[in-house]
Design an enzyme around this catalytic site. Sequence first.
Site, PDB file in Angstrom:
ATOM      1  N   GLU B  60      -8.668 -19.424  18.524  1.00 54.02           N
ATOM      2  CA  GLU B  60      -7.237 -19.178  18.396  1.00 54.02           C
ATOM      3  C   GLU B  60      -6.474 -19.712  19.611  1.00 54.02           C
ATOM      4  OE1 GLU B  60      -9.632 -16.991  17.663  1.00 54.02           O
ATOM      5  OE2 GLU B  60      -9.357 -16.672  15.518  1.00 54.02           O
ATOM      6  N   HIS B 129      -9.016  -5.722  10.577  1.00 59.03           N
ATOM      7  CA  HIS B 129      -8.271  -6.515   9.595  1.00 59.03           C
ATOM      8  C   HIS B 129      -7.029  -5.777   9.138  1.00 59.03           C
ATOM      9  CE1 HIS B 129     -12.449  -7.985   9.230  1.00 59.03           C
ATOM     10  NE2 HIS B 129     -11.921  -9.155   8.986  1.00 59.03           N
TER      11      HIS B 129
END
Lengths: 339, 339, 416, 416
Positions: B60, B129
């Site tokens: 990322e 998540h």
Amino acid sequence: MPQMNLIQAINSALDVAMTRDRTVVVLGQDVGYFGGVFRATEGLQRKFGEHRVLDTPIAEGGIIGAAIGMGVNGLRPVAEIQFADYVYPAYDQIVSELARLRYRSAGDFFAPVTIRTPCGGGIRGGQTHSQSPEAVFVHVCGLKVVMPSNPYDAKGLLIAAIEDDDPVIFLEPKRLYNGPFEGNSEQPAVPWSTHPQGEVPAGHYTVPLGQARVVKSGSALTVISYGTMVHVATAAARQLGLDAEVIDLCTLSPLDTATLVASVKKTGRCVVVHEATRFGGFGGELAATLQEACFWHLEAPIIRVGGWDTPYPHAFEWEYFPGQARVAAAMRQVMEEAP
Amino acid sequence: MPQMNLIQAINSALDVAMTRDRTVVVLGQDVGYFGGVFRATEGLQRKFGEHRVLDTPIAEGGIIGAAIGMGVNGLRPVAEIQFADYVYPAYDQIVSELARLRYRSAGDFFAPVTIRTPCGGGIRGGQTHSQSPEAVFVHVCGLKVVMPSNPYDAKGLLIAAIEDDDPVIFLEPKRLYNGPFEGNSEQPAVPWSTHPQGEVPAGHYTVPLGQARVVKSGSALTVISYGTMVHVATAAARQLGLDAEVIDLCTLSPLDTATLVASVKKTGRCVVVHEATRFGGFGGELAATLQEACFWHLEAPIIRVGGWDTPYPHAFEWEYFPGQARVAAAMRQVMEEAP
Amino acid sequence: MLSPSRLHIPRAPARPGEAPDFSYLQLSAAGAVPRPEITVNASEVTGLATQLVRVLDNTHQAVGAWHPHLDPAELQIGLRHMLLTRLFDERMQKTQRQGRISFYVKCTGEEAVSVAAAMALEPHDMLFPAYRNQGLQMVRGQPLVALMNQLLSNTGDMCKGRQLPVMYHSSAARLFSISGNLATQFPQAVGWAMAAAIKGEEHIAASWIGEGSSAAADFHHALLFASTYRAPVILNVVNNQWAISTFQGCAAGDSPSFAARGPGYGIPGLRVDGNDFLAVYAVTRWAAERARKGHGATLIELVTYRASAHSTSDDPARYRPRDEAERWPLGDPIERLKAHLCVLGEWSEPRHTALLEELEAQVTVAWKEACIFGTLSEGPRLDPALMFDDVYQHLPPHLAEQREQLRAARAAQGKG
Amino acid sequence: MLSPSRLHIPRAPARPGEAPDFSYLQLSAAGAVPRPEITVNASEVTGLATQLVRVLDNTHQAVGAWHPHLDPAELQIGLRHMLLTRLFDERMQKTQRQGRISFYVKCTGEEAVSVAAAMALEPHDMLFPAYRNQGLQMVRGQPLVALMNQLLSNTGDMCKGRQLPVMYHSSAARLFSISGNLATQFPQAVGWAMAAAIKGEEHIAASWIGEGSSAAADFHHALLFASTYRAPVILNVVNNQWAISTFQGCAAGDSPSFAARGPGYGIPGLRVDGNDFLAVYAVTRWAAERARKGHGATLIELVTYRASAHSTSDDPARYRPRDEAERWPLGDPIERLKAHLCVLGEWSEPRHTALLEELEAQVTVAWKEACIFGTLSEGPRLDPALMFDDVYQHLPPHLAEQREQLRAARAAQGKG
Ligand SMILES: Cc1ncc(C[n+]2csc(CCOP(=O)(O)OP(=O)(O)O)c2C)c(N)n1
Ligand SMILES: Cc1ncc(C[n+]2csc(CCOP(=O)(O)OP(=O)(O)O)c2C)c(N)n1
Ligand SMILES: [Mg+2]
Ligand SMILES: [Mg+2]
């Protein structure tokens, strides 16, 4: 009692903790042979050896990742991040791992890591040596967040943080390293040796985490602050001749809400002061909580004073810094406010 | 007018933006050949080619670092972070670089990067998540932070974000991808095709950044929310039969304070609702600002409802989620509150 | 933008509708790769990063310098663990399809990677797994019921309902808590190993990540810190060719291999046939000895293939040829070890069938027992108030208050 | 913890009070290292990562395959830029000591690293510097007054007072804004280069970080993305042996060199004598051609020595021998180029003295001019209200309001 400045108090805390507990290790950039760019770890490597005071590569994420592993394996790592502005490369390891390990393993694993880092402005550091990032840590459950405002607390809180089995982000307001600072850069610097909180016991003691401290009790209004701003706010109240109750949070998270609520219920007026940018800052949490808990006691809105919502600019450091004038203006406002 | 769910609206926004402006490129994990794990980029690589829709390595920080460089070199990158829970490895590049580039170079350089990422819970994703990390972005000046609550806004806001020369964090409440959600997981799922905001123009339009939307005007109390919680809050008010004014922030930063203040001054009561953990969350900023601006109009304290201050637990997702019951309780409280 | 793009785009060798193509894979013959001394320097063994250590040859014989000369009884145990892993995976996948658990991840085709490695390590060595290393749990003797309880987030769940399925842990078995965030365990394993060295202990750490995860910053941090302090750690990259839909070439770029990242840090990089139980065992053993004797870390790339979907949320037919798994040139780790044992005369079809039946029964019994502790939809449930524990060691006031709020709200709803 | 620690601790070869020791440095003779074709694969030239490309020999002659055969006029320009860089540094250091600027960073001894590289690149190539690359600013013709104004945060400051001294930028000169956060520019340079390739342009990017900064995650991200997309970029690691008090061995660990990190990513790694103007020029040129022709990135390690303090806040006598700089085996880049030009008959002491005088005068004149725009303590000051600009492209309401508050407060104090 020995006189210590805030750096010496930190150094003494590390010394005491390492002496009492052989599992305490220190790691970070330049902390070993050199003793740290602010000298916080001076002499520790000589005293405790190269295996307990480790110079690390310049990889904050690696430092915290490794510290977590060390913590899991029975050590008590104290990691230094050279400036709070450089903690972000470690943010993932802190947020996703360090803060959550105990929770996700239902207590089977934990890593008692303390992360020390100098924060705040006032040393002409420009936008990358002046930040106060507490807000991006207090929102992360599982972390404890501490910011001392004086040598006595710094030592006691740091020892408590190291001995705590939860991870602690320990933010050191670097403008206070050498002396208290009331917000006026043109006044001659005062050393801690002239201040009662510069008297620091040589040996072991703790200042418990999770407890705010009433710096000065008063009845006119409550001023809530931490770090450098405690001194600025106290001076501003003094300057206005207001009988302010000044509270130093010491631990930002978990928050000692009870002490704050009791004070605001008593005074009915409240100013919250921090150096970090205001929008989305920790002051929002404080004001939101207090207006909810103390609504029927409030005689004026709670006002927040913070850094402007811009990066910390090198040339305008003192216009940026929420100094006495801005804090005093807010105090005047909550004292005068009427419908 | 075409019916789209929120994913299709995102996909359409990307399609429209890429068609109009050849400098728009998309990058992220699995976004290319596969079309994204949530299918948001489906068909784009086939249509615009492998050079404008790039599959990236799972890094990322590298994605955002590269996107910044691309932005500096005249492209308009739209980076996808597969889950908001995985944005933290990029936090340094976002906070220290993307947000500050224009400022530190006095406008000489900037990078018009949009970062899309699915956030929020309600899909049994467990603690990694389900996160809603908006608070750690709103505090960072230089960033714009957006969260849509429906397909129409999602498309219009995303196009506006891509066309904006400032960096935008675009948070997509993944629980809303397929349909609106009022907080009751046991109720049958409703698709967007049954909802007026599922009507989405096929072509180009924008929903301007920085403007909140009054979802439903009312006089009894103001409910401020964004993302999934807009639907939950609206349903809770309906359930209680309260004439609530429901406001969807759409853009969290810069904040449309004027709209909020006007509403709270009108109603005198306010509940702030978000899914993120409450302590240090964005609700603090909202409540703090509004109690200050509307103090003399308030007839009850502003109450915040948020996720509990724990990670998002897999098994207790619905006990964790601030559903209708909790929101309704808060509404009842502000309606009843008396000294 | 008038000129055409000059950017290089890494491409999967085959996508749906195309013929599988593994010609990119560099293979070595079994027994062909030399086995250096454990004291060797990384720069002396750079060849090991592109060759492929293999022990089992085409006739299922063990050959060459890496032959670990394991007792047949050991090999049988390995076969048992691998088979149990596979059966467990299959059964759990089914329970997910039935809606009894929310999510599952299989390691089909990659069983040797975990089982052989765990067997080559000592019980006190600390393991930092990824989510696809269930073989480690098997070798370390984690009760199937305990694993299933975790998958079910039920009243017996070791995680108290907090983690997605497969995110196991056991401090007693020295199996670190699995994270949903890729690769974070890599530098943590290095830190653990550094601590072991600081304490003067001989225990070592080992960690596993996928080849896609090697792109994460944590991979670099792990290699760097392992190099700087010569940490006693084994860093494993499981190259199963896919990271969800992304082919291994995306994370590899122009790298000769994932093992080849090691020597740049002064860490030997070994590439091994991950479907060859004996080779994985031998290489792990070599790296473990090296670490234990103070010669530092080893990077091991385990070349294998993810034969199943990425997870129960994934459909690989959307991004790779349907028959790719069948064409994988390194075969199946269970079949290969079985064939080797048969060649040795230490195994047979009847014994295999019997073992399969025994293990299936074991899984069935365990599942029944686990269900007593509750499933997603039925049976007892954990007390939701548990969600406030373990955020901190001691419950702070604000969480105590929130727990009360939850309890009161549930009581008002007639729950809890 | 009864047993003694077994951890390996990297040690600086010499600390204060000890004799400098550079025996760890692997040197090659001038001209000894071969120059491969630019189309070469990383794996074919791994040797270049541990050898040292040098062109100038002990008799100040240029020798070997890497000899760039530059025009003497070019070399004279290089000498001028390096001298100007050094004089500028010295003068600015003095102004800091006088309290006229708040902070400064010298690059003494490392001038060739930046000057030769910038001269080997094209004006449209984009440079992503670190804080110790002022030579890039000189070659790209940044006016001294503009640089000084930045150092002074005065009314002429290109940064409008926002950045610490030395954090220059110029989009016109294609010099990226310097960051206080180490290494962040590395993956950004790769992204810039990817965009150039996507647009079909021939421009390339180059970036510089210190060897200590190579530990950052951004280093890994840069190499990885450069490899995956064969980005046209040059990634330079300036190994000046020190990262504040930390010796280069801390970031290197057991790595054979910093250049050696490249081949693991499929990127050629070249190690070059950073104090040899011709060698730096030649290697940069090679890498630039390689990138421009579509063969991808190059990692260059520039071996040099930080002859001064880390910054004006630093005292190196606390952590390294006082005479270490003098004992540095690769000499001084300015002296070496000067000697080479003299040997060529293209330079002389009188010309050198004249040039020095000219440049000193230039610096003096520029300083006087810059001071007219204000210093820390005297002269005009930027309007503090400027601090609210450029946070966003357009001033949002809350910043407009804060600006008003600041103005009102200052007016109340009789300021502004
Ligand atoms: C930091 C982070 N980014 C993204 C993801 C989403 N994600 C989960 S698994 C996966 C692919 C991992 O591939 P690989 O490392 O090769 O492991 P494999 O699944 O093949 O075993 C991705 C992108 C994540 N979990 N964490
Ligand atoms: C991310 C980050 N971590 C730490 C620092 C503090 N810091 C500034 S310079 C420096 C040393 C850098 O050394 P090196 O990369 O070798 O460059 P050199 O100063 O030798 O040119 C450090 C640790 C920083 N600026 N940024
Ligand atoms: Mg994989
Ligand atoms: Mg250096």
